[in-house]
Enzyme design. Structure first.
Site, mmCIF file in Angstrom:
data_model
loop_
_atom_site.group_PDB
_atom_site.id
_atom_site.type_symbol
_atom_site.label_atom_id
_atom_site.label_comp_id
_atom_site.label_asym_id
_atom_site.label_seq_id
_atom_site.Cartn_x
_atom_site.Cartn_y
_atom_site.Cartn_z
ATOM 1 N N THR A 1 0.818 -1.219 0.000
ATOM 2 C CA THR A 1 0.000 0.000 0.000
ATOM 3 C C THR A 1 0.850 1.266 0.000
ATOM 4 O O THR A 1 1.967 1.278 0.542
ATOM 5 C CB THR A 1 -0.912 0.003 1.248
ATOM 6 O OG1 THR A 1 -1.497 1.299 1.407
ATOM 7 C CG2 THR A 1 -0.150 -0.300 2.521
ATOM 8 N N TYR B 1 -1.132 0.252 10.261
ATOM 9 C CA TYR B 1 -1.482 -0.476 9.036
ATOM 10 C C TYR B 1 -0.317 -0.403 8.050
ATOM 11 O O TYR B 1 0.153 -1.428 7.535
ATOM 12 C CB TYR B 1 -2.761 0.122 8.433
ATOM 13 C CG TYR B 1 -3.041 -0.367 7.038
ATOM 14 C CD1 TYR B 1 -3.285 -1.714 6.798
ATOM 15 C CD2 TYR B 1 -3.041 0.512 5.956
ATOM 16 C CE1 TYR B 1 -3.521 -2.165 5.513
ATOM 17 C CE2 TYR B 1 -3.281 0.064 4.673
ATOM 18 C CZ TYR B 1 -3.516 -1.274 4.459
ATOM 19 O OH TYR B 1 -3.748 -1.729 3.182
#
Ligand code: UFG
Length: 327
Positions: free
Chosen positions: A117, A141
């Protein structure tokens, strides 16, 4: 047809990947614990119910299906939640990936495609992000995904596991045929929340922060259509099969849109009013995340077809108006 294990194959991106793999002549095996995924979304190959924290269930999937590759989508992916409970993200994402990579090596399956990501970059003001940009995550995350990238490098050095790592920007839109789509409980993503507000399923969309250092004060993101994104994964699989070695690719459209611009585009596409409320910033949000990468285009031959903002919203709207998944 060769089997490919798709972790998270019952989820939003994983289900779209299964569709693309089937169309490319593979049998996608969805490996999913159905904690956030949908049995109904598994439409293109078998479902193997298992959990990445249960090594025996992963070994069983490899033994049953003898896959030529793994595509690893399963993960927790809520930035806000990761700020409140980082242990959960390190456990489920990092330990889960370690178990999966160990099982892949033990089964002799050395082709690994991984969903990373742009959240691994953190908040780097004014920087156009590409594969060479330093990774400085600002939430757990992003940290957990960066750790898995490092883990894959260690597995290559020790075991010869080859990986294609895709760093996604903001994935949006849905299958244009509306066979599979985006359905999260709870929903946290901008476009589906906005479509809910347009359809009267919630009162309004709250814009998280209007005081960012961006032209209109709202966060800028680079939205990429999920169908284009999964096409890149099929190309990544072909890359590994052709023995081209491990590689990182950013996947974005290269265009940044502010939250207000997405709101305006949604009003135009649906021809309806978008009820909005201006709210506080959401912790963990970077002001702007936009890809400047050409690598996927140049090396994989990836050309996004549906990643303009109007098409992404129109495809999401079509799905939004169809029958929702049942568990
Ligand atoms: N936003 C709002 N209101 C909402 C929801 C979102 O204003 O109700 C804003 C956010 O602040 C952000 C933008 O809309 O600026 C997009 O938010 P999303 O929650 O849709 O997406 P994120 O950018 O937070 O996160 C997504 C994925 C992550 C991925 C990340 C990379 O969920 O997995 O993109 O930027 F890591």
């Amino acid at each position: 047809m060769a089997n490919v294990i798709v972790t998270g194959g019952a989820g939003y991106i994983g289900a779209h990947a299964c569709k693309a793999l089937k169309a490319a002549g593979y049998t996608p095996v969805a490996f999913d614990n159905l904690s956030t995924g949908w049995r109904d979304a598994v439409r293109f190959g078998p479902l193997h119910e298992g959990d990445l924290l249960d090594r025996a269930s992963i070994d069983a999937a490899f033994a049953t299906y003898q896959p030529i590759a793994v595509m690893h989508f399963a993960a927790l992916s809520l930035v806000g939640e990761s700020m409140k409970d980082p242990g959960k993200y390190w456990r489920e994402n990092v330990t889960g990936a370690a178990n999966l990579a160990d099982a892949a090596v033990a089964a002799g399956c050395l082709n690994f495609v991984f969903s990373s990501t742009c959240a691994t970059y953190g908040d780097q003001d004014g920087v156009v992000l590409d594969e060479e940009t330093e990774q400085l995550p600002i939430n757990a995350y992003g940290s957990s995904k960066r750790a898995i990238e490092q883990l894959l490098a260690d597995f290559e050095a020790a075991h010869g596991l080859r990986s294609v790592i895709f760093r996604y920007f903001n994935v949006a839109g849905c299958d244009p045929d509306a066979e599979v789509g985006e359905q999260h409980v709870p929903e946290t993503h901008l476009i589906p929340l906005m479509l809910d507000a347009i359809a009267g399923k919630r009162d309004a969309l709250t814009i998280f922060g209007t005081d960012y250092a961006t032209p209109d004060g709202t966060c800028i993101r680079d939205y990429v259509h999920v169908s284009d994104l999964v096409d890149a994964h099929v190309k990544g699989l072909e890359w590994l099969k052709a023995d081209k070695g491990s590689r990182v690719f950013c996947l974005g459209s290269g265009d940044g849109f502010s939250v207000r611009e997405v709101v305006d585009a949604s009003g135009t596409v649906t021809n309806r009013a978008v009820p909005v409320i201006e709210g506080q910033r959401r912790p963990g949000d970077a002001a702007a995340l936009v890809s400047g990468s050409r690598r996927a285009a140049e090396e994989l031959g990836w050309t996004p077809q549906r990643s303009d903002i109007a098409t992404m919203i129109a495809d999401a709207w079509r799905w939004h108006q169809s029958e929702p998944y049942e568990r």
